[in-house]
Design a protein around this motif. Structure first.
Motif, mmCIF file in Angstrom:
data_model
loop_
_atom_site.group_PDB
_atom_site.id
_atom_site.type_symbol
_atom_site.label_atom_id
_atom_site.label_comp_id
_atom_site.label_asym_id
_atom_site.label_seq_id
_atom_site.Cartn_x
_atom_site.Cartn_y
_atom_site.Cartn_z
ATOM 1 N N ILE A 263 -77.325 -50.945 96.360
ATOM 2 C CA ILE A 263 -76.739 -50.454 95.109
ATOM 3 C C ILE A 263 -75.302 -50.005 95.339
ATOM 4 O O ILE A 263 -74.389 -50.323 94.559
ATOM 5 C CB ILE A 263 -77.592 -49.303 94.545
ATOM 6 C CG1 ILE A 263 -78.947 -49.832 94.076
ATOM 7 C CG2 ILE A 263 -76.862 -48.601 93.398
ATOM 8 C CD1 ILE A 263 -79.928 -48.741 93.697
ATOM 9 N N ASN A 264 -75.088 -49.264 96.414
ATOM 10 C CA ASN A 264 -73.740 -48.785 96.726
ATOM 11 C C ASN A 264 -72.782 -49.954 96.973
ATOM 12 O O ASN A 264 -71.647 -49.973 96.467
ATOM 13 C CB ASN A 264 -73.795 -47.879 97.951
ATOM 14 C CG ASN A 264 -72.474 -47.186 98.238
ATOM 15 O OD1 ASN A 264 -72.042 -46.312 97.499
ATOM 16 N ND2 ASN A 264 -71.816 -47.594 99.313
ATOM 17 N N GLU A 265 -73.239 -50.945 97.750
ATOM 18 C CA GLU A 265 -72.401 -52.120 98.022
ATOM 19 C C GLU A 265 -72.051 -52.841 96.726
ATOM 20 O O GLU A 265 -70.894 -53.233 96.512
ATOM 21 C CB GLU A 265 -73.134 -53.071 98.966
ATOM 22 C CG GLU A 265 -73.192 -52.602 100.400
ATOM 23 C CD GLU A 265 -71.819 -52.617 101.056
ATOM 24 O OE1 GLU A 265 -71.176 -53.682 101.058
ATOM 25 O OE2 GLU A 265 -71.401 -51.557 101.548
ATOM 26 N N ALA A 266 -73.012 -53.023 95.852
ATOM 27 C CA ALA A 266 -72.779 -53.762 94.612
ATOM 28 C C ALA A 266 -71.769 -53.033 93.725
ATOM 29 O O ALA A 266 -70.869 -53.663 93.147
ATOM 30 C CB ALA A 266 -74.101 -53.952 93.873
ATOM 31 N N VAL A 267 -71.912 -51.702 93.623
ATOM 32 C CA VAL A 267 -71.013 -50.935 92.758
ATOM 33 C C VAL A 267 -69.567 -51.070 93.230
ATOM 34 O O VAL A 267 -68.645 -51.246 92.410
ATOM 35 C CB VAL A 267 -71.442 -49.453 92.725
ATOM 36 C CG1 VAL A 267 -70.361 -48.588 92.078
ATOM 37 C CG2 VAL A 267 -72.751 -49.304 91.970
ATOM 38 N N TYR A 268 -69.337 -51.015 94.531
ATOM 39 C CA TYR A 268 -67.977 -51.107 95.043
ATOM 40 C C TYR A 268 -67.442 -52.538 94.987
ATOM 41 O O TYR A 268 -66.269 -52.763 94.659
ATOM 42 C CB TYR A 268 -67.914 -50.581 96.473
ATOM 43 C CG TYR A 268 -67.824 -49.074 96.552
ATOM 44 C CD1 TYR A 268 -66.606 -48.425 96.488
ATOM 45 C CD2 TYR A 268 -68.967 -48.297 96.668
ATOM 46 C CE1 TYR A 268 -66.517 -47.047 96.542
ATOM 47 C CE2 TYR A 268 -68.900 -46.915 96.728
ATOM 48 C CZ TYR A 268 -67.672 -46.292 96.665
ATOM 49 O OH TYR A 268 -67.582 -44.928 96.711
ATOM 50 N N ARG A 269 -68.275 -53.506 95.302
ATOM 51 C CA ARG A 269 -67.811 -54.892 95.338
ATOM 52 C C ARG A 269 -67.506 -55.438 93.943
ATOM 53 O O ARG A 269 -66.646 -56.311 93.789
ATOM 54 C CB ARG A 269 -68.843 -55.781 96.025
ATOM 55 C CG ARG A 269 -68.950 -55.560 97.527
ATOM 56 C CD ARG A 269 -69.969 -56.496 98.152
ATOM 57 N NE ARG A 269 -70.121 -56.246 99.569
ATOM 58 C CZ ARG A 269 -69.336 -56.781 100.507
ATOM 59 N NH1 ARG A 269 -68.361 -57.580 100.164
ATOM 60 N NH2 ARG A 269 -69.549 -56.503 101.783
ATOM 61 N N LEU A 270 -68.192 -54.940 92.933
ATOM 62 C CA LEU A 270 -67.994 -55.448 91.582
ATOM 63 C C LEU A 270 -66.793 -54.824 90.880
ATOM 64 O O LEU A 270 -66.440 -55.225 89.770
ATOM 65 C CB LEU A 270 -69.254 -55.212 90.739
ATOM 66 C CG LEU A 270 -70.489 -56.017 91.164
ATOM 67 C CD1 LEU A 270 -71.704 -55.613 90.348
ATOM 68 C CD2 LEU A 270 -70.225 -57.517 91.041
ATOM 69 N N ASP A 271 -66.171 -53.851 91.501
ATOM 70 C CA ASP A 271 -64.968 -53.222 90.952
ATOM 71 C C ASP A 271 -63.769 -53.679 91.783
ATOM 72 O O ASP A 271 -63.695 -53.404 92.974
ATOM 73 C CB ASP A 271 -65.111 -51.698 90.998
ATOM 74 C CG ASP A 271 -63.954 -50.985 90.318
ATOM 75 O OD1 ASP A 271 -62.827 -51.045 90.841
ATOM 76 O OD2 ASP A 271 -64.186 -50.357 89.266
ATOM 77 N N ASP A 272 -62.833 -54.376 91.148
ATOM 78 C CA ASP A 272 -61.699 -54.954 91.889
ATOM 79 C C ASP A 272 -60.881 -53.889 92.611
ATOM 80 O O ASP A 272 -60.456 -54.079 93.756
ATOM 81 C CB ASP A 272 -60.797 -55.741 90.941
ATOM 82 C CG ASP A 272 -61.447 -57.014 90.434
ATOM 83 O OD1 ASP A 272 -62.404 -57.482 91.097
ATOM 84 O OD2 ASP A 272 -61.028 -57.531 89.383
ATOM 85 N N GLY A 273 -60.636 -52.763 91.927
ATOM 86 C CA GLY A 273 -59.838 -51.709 92.547
ATOM 87 C C GLY A 273 -60.481 -51.137 93.791
ATOM 88 O O GLY A 273 -59.843 -50.994 94.835
ATOM 89 N N TRP A 274 -61.781 -50.833 93.697
ATOM 90 C CA TRP A 274 -62.478 -50.268 94.851
ATOM 91 C C TRP A 274 -62.717 -51.321 95.927
ATOM 92 O O TRP A 274 -62.736 -50.999 97.121
ATOM 93 C CB TRP A 274 -63.794 -49.637 94.420
ATOM 94 C CG TRP A 274 -63.600 -48.322 93.752
ATOM 95 C CD1 TRP A 274 -63.658 -48.057 92.417
ATOM 96 C CD2 TRP A 274 -63.262 -47.085 94.390
ATOM 97 N NE1 TRP A 274 -63.389 -46.726 92.179
ATOM 98 C CE2 TRP A 274 -63.150 -46.110 93.372
ATOM 99 C CE3 TRP A 274 -63.048 -46.710 95.713
ATOM 100 C CZ2 TRP A 274 -62.824 -44.787 93.653
ATOM 101 C CZ3 TRP A 274 -62.736 -45.389 95.987
ATOM 102 C CH2 TRP A 274 -62.631 -44.445 94.964
ATOM 103 N N ASN A 275 -62.877 -52.573 95.543
ATOM 104 C CA ASN A 275 -63.043 -53.629 96.533
ATOM 105 C C ASN A 275 -61.764 -53.809 97.348
ATOM 106 O O ASN A 275 -61.797 -54.021 98.564
ATOM 107 C CB ASN A 275 -63.425 -54.939 95.833
ATOM 108 C CG ASN A 275 -64.087 -55.917 96.782
ATOM 109 O OD1 ASN A 275 -64.805 -55.531 97.699
ATOM 110 N ND2 ASN A 275 -63.839 -57.192 96.566
ATOM 111 N N THR A 276 -60.615 -53.712 96.678
ATOM 112 C CA THR A 276 -59.331 -53.768 97.390
ATOM 113 C C THR A 276 -59.184 -52.585 98.331
ATOM 114 O O THR A 276 -58.716 -52.729 99.473
ATOM 115 C CB THR A 276 -58.171 -53.777 96.377
ATOM 116 O OG1 THR A 276 -58.272 -54.934 95.554
ATOM 117 C CG2 THR A 276 -56.821 -53.783 97.097
#
Length: 558
Positions: free
Chosen positions: A229-242
Motif C-alpha cells: 500500500i505504501n509503495e503504491a501511494v508513493y509511486r502513483l504520485d508523480d511528485g513523491w515518485n520523483t
C-alpha cells in the motif's frame, strides 16, 4: 520476550499464566524504569529524522500530513485524527513511547514466566540497563521498529499451539507497527527471528503446527500488504515518485560512495571540489544545478567498498561493537548463556542460524559504508534477546546468581549511564524553553512576509528539540529547505509555488527576488560557487540580518 523454547518432550510446552502478583510486578517494574528514565534523563531525539516526521504529521509543512517519508503512510493515516483533536501534542512520539512501554511489560512478563519472579525480573532489569535505557532516552524510529518487531514475534511464539486470541492480536499489531515504522528494521529482525519461529514449530507435535504456521504466514502477509500500500501511494504520485528517485540517488552518493574518493579525485568524475563539498554535505536540492539524471549516473560511476575489504572491516569492527557498548555486552552475556545452556541439535542450530543472520547484517552494514549507532543497535539488541529466547537453562535459576548477574550489569553500565546522564543534563540546559535560539527560531517562523530558502544544515534546529510537542500547523508554509532527506519532495515545493518560484530550481529562482531570503550558517560560499560554475550566474549574498546561529541573506545578481 518469550524466552522459553518449548521442550521436545512437552510438545507445546506448559506455560502457566502469571499470577496477579507477578503481573503487577512486571507492570510496576516497567513503570518504575520508564519513570526513572523520564525523571533523570528525559527523552530526546537521537537524530533529526523523528523531529521532521513529527513536523510533517502535525502539518507544520502545510498540506500533506500523512506521507511521512520514511514511515509507512498507514501510520500517517492513523495519526491524522489525533493531531486534529489536539494539535499541540506530538502524538507520533506519544504512541511510540507507549509502544515501547508495552514491549517492556511483555518482556518482563515472559522473563518471569521463564525463570520465576525474582530471577526473571533480575534478568529484565539487567536488560533494561544494557538495552532499554538507550531505546527510551534516545528516541529513534529505526530502533523502535526493531523492538516492536522483536517483541511482536516473541509474543506470537508464545501463542503457538495455544488459543490466545488477545495475545495473538497484540503480537500481530506490534509486528505490523514495526514494519510500518521502518521496513528495513522489520526485515532484519524478522530474518533474525526466523530460526526461533522454526524452532517453535519444530517443538510442537506434528498435528499442532498448522495453526501457528498459518498465524506466522498471515502476519507476514499483512506486513507485506502494508508495504505494498505504501509503495503504491508513493509511486502513483508523480511528485513523491520523483522525490524517491532523487533521494535514492542522493543517499547512494552522500552516504555510501562519496567517501571512497577525495576532493582531488572529483575531477575524474566530472565534479569540481565545490561539487564534492556540496554533495558531501547533502546541502543541495536544486535540479537546475544537480539534475536527477546526473546524480543517478554519478551514483553508478563512483567506487564502492570491495567485498574483501568489507569482510576485513567487519572483522575489525565487530569486536568494537561487542566489547565497548552496552548492547554489545548484552549480546556477549546472551551468547555465553546460550553456549552453556542445555543443548540439542535443534537448539544449537537455531542459535547458530540467529548468529549467522546477525553476522550477515553486520557485513551488509559495513559494506554499505555507513554504520550509525541506531543500525548497530538494530543488530545487537535483537540478537541478544533472541539468543536468550533459544537458551534452555541447565538448572532452575538461583536467586543469588540472578542478583549477582544484575549487580554485575549495573556495575558495568554505571559509567556509560552516568555519562548519558551528564549529557542529558547539558542537553536540557541548552534547550530549555524560552532560550535565545528558540526565540530566534520563532521570529523566523512568524515572519510570513518573506519566503525563506534555508540550508538543510539548519533544518534540525528549526524542527525543534521538544519531543512531546511539535511545531504548529503551517509553521513552515513559507519556509523550504535546500537539500536534505526531503529534497524535491512536495513538502518543500509548497512554499516555493506560493512564492511563484520553481520547485526544481529554488536556489536559482531566489536570485533577485525581493521577498525571498536565503538562510545559512557557514556554507553560503559553496552555494554561490555552484551558481557560478553550474548555473552561469555571478551572484552575491547581501546580509539582511544575523544571529549567533545563522545569517539571513538576499541573493542578488552581480
Amino acid at each position: 520476550m518469550e524466552l522459553r523454547a518449548p521442550s521436545r518432550e512437552s510438545g507445546a510446552s506448559v506455560r502457566p499464566a502469571l499470577s496477579p502478583r507477578q503481573e503487577l510486578c512486571c507492570l510496576g517494574s516497567a513503570a518504575l524504569a520508564f519513570g526513572a528514565v523520564f525523571l533523570l534523563l528525559g527523552v530526546r531525539y537521537e537524530v533529526n529524522d523523528d523531529a521532521l516526521i513529527s513536523c510533517i504529521a502535525a502539518g507544520a509543512y502545510g498540506g500533506d500530513r500523512v506521507r511521512l517519508c520514511y514511515v509507512n503512510i498507514l501510520i500517517g493515516w492513523a495519526l491524522a485524527p489525533f493531531y486534529s483533536l489536539a494539535q499541540s501534542i506530538n502524538w507520533y512520539v506519544v504512541f511510540s513511547v507507549a509502544g515501547l512501554f508495552v514491549c517492556a511489560v511483555e518482556l518482563a512478563r515472559c522473563a518471569v514466566r521463564k525463570l520465576g519472579t525474582f530471577p526473571g525480573l533480575c534478568l529484565w532489569w539487567a536488560g533494561m540497563l544494557l538495552l532499554g535505557v538507550d531505546a527510551v532516552h534516545a528516541f529513534q524510529y529505526t530502533k523502535n521498529a526493531a523492538l516492536f518487531t522483536l517483541t511482536g514475534w516473541l509474543v506470537l511464539t508464545h501463542c503457538a499451539g495455544q488459543p490466545r486470541r488477545g495475545a495473538a492480536l497484540g503480537g500481530t499489531l506490534l509486528v505490523l507497527a514495526g514494519a510500518c515504522l521502518r521496513w528495513q528494521s522489520f526485515a532484519v529482525v524478522t530474518a533474525m527471528a526466523a530460526p526461533l519461529l522454526a524452532l517453535t514449530l519444530l517443538r510442537l507435535p506434528a498435528g499442532a503446527r498448522k495453526k501457528p504456521l498459518a498465524l506466522f504466514a498471515a502476519v507476514l502477509a499483512l506486513c507485506l500488504a502494508a508495504w505494498g500500500i505504501n509503495e503504491a501511494v508513493y509511486r502513483l504520485d508523480d511528485g513523491w515518485n520523483t522525490w524517491r528517485a532523487y533521494n535514492t540517488a542522493r543517499t547512494e552518493i552522500s552516504d555510501h560512495r562519496l567517501q571512497y574518493i577525495t576532493a582531488e579525485d572529483a575531477s575524474g568524475y566530472g565534479l569540481t571540489e565545490n561539487d564534492y563539498s556540496m554533495l558531501e554535505s547533502w546541502d543541495y536540492g536544486d535540479t537546475a544545478l544537480y539534475p536527477l539524471e546526473e546524480l543517478q549516473a554519478l551514483a553508478a560511476a563512483l567506487p564502492h567498498r570491495t567485498l574483501r575489504n568489507a569482510v576485513r572491516e567487519t572483522l575489525l569492527t565487530l569486536p568494537d561493537w561487542v566489547l565497548t557498548t552496552l548492547p554489545g555486552w548484552a549480546l556477549t552475556a546472551a551468547l555465553l548463556a546460550w553456549l552453556t545452556g542445555r543443548q540439542d541439535r535443534s537448539t544449537f542450530a537455531a542459535g547458530l542460524a540467529t548468529l549467522a543472520v546477525f553476522l550477515a547484517g553486520a557485513y551488509a552494514l559495513v559494506y554499505g559504508g555507513r554504520t550509525p549507532w541506531r543500525t548497530v543497535y538494530l543488530l545487537l539488541a535483537p540478537c541478544a534477546v533472541l539468543l536468550l529466547a533459544i537458551w534452555q537453562p541447565r538448572a532452575p535459576a538461583g536467586r543469588r546468581l540472578a542478583a549477582a548477574a544484575l549487580a554485575f550489569c549495573a556495575a558495568v553500565s554505571f559509567a556509560p549511564l552516568r555519562q548519558t546522564w551528564t549529557g542529558a543534563r547539558q542537553f536540557r540546559e541548552d534547550h530549555r524553553p524560552g532560550n535565545a535560539k528558540e526565540e530566534a527560531i520563532r521570529e523566523l517562523i512568524s515572519d510570513k512576509e518573506h519566503t525563506y530558502v534555508v540550508s538543510t544544515s539548519l533544518e534540525d534546529d528549526l524542527a525543534g528539540k521538544d519531543v512531546w510537542h511539535t511545531r504548529p500547523a503551517g509553521a513552515f508554509d513559507h519556509i523550504t529547505f535546500l537539500g536534505g532527506w526531503a529534497s524535491q519532495s512536495p513538502l518543500y515545493a509548497g512554499p516555493l509555488r506560493a512564492a511563484d518560484l520553481d520547485p526544481a530550481a529554488p536556489l536559482v529562482d531566489a536570485v533577485d527576488q525581493p521577498d525571498v531570503r536565503y538562510v545559512d550558517f557557514c556554507c553560503v560560499d559553496d552555494k554561490l560557487t555552484a551558481l557560478s560554475q553550474r548555473g552561469g550566474r555571478q551572484v552575491q549574498a547581501e546580509e539582511v540580518s544575523a544571529c549567533l546561529w545563522w545569517t539571513v541573506y538576499r541573493l542578488v545578481q552581480k
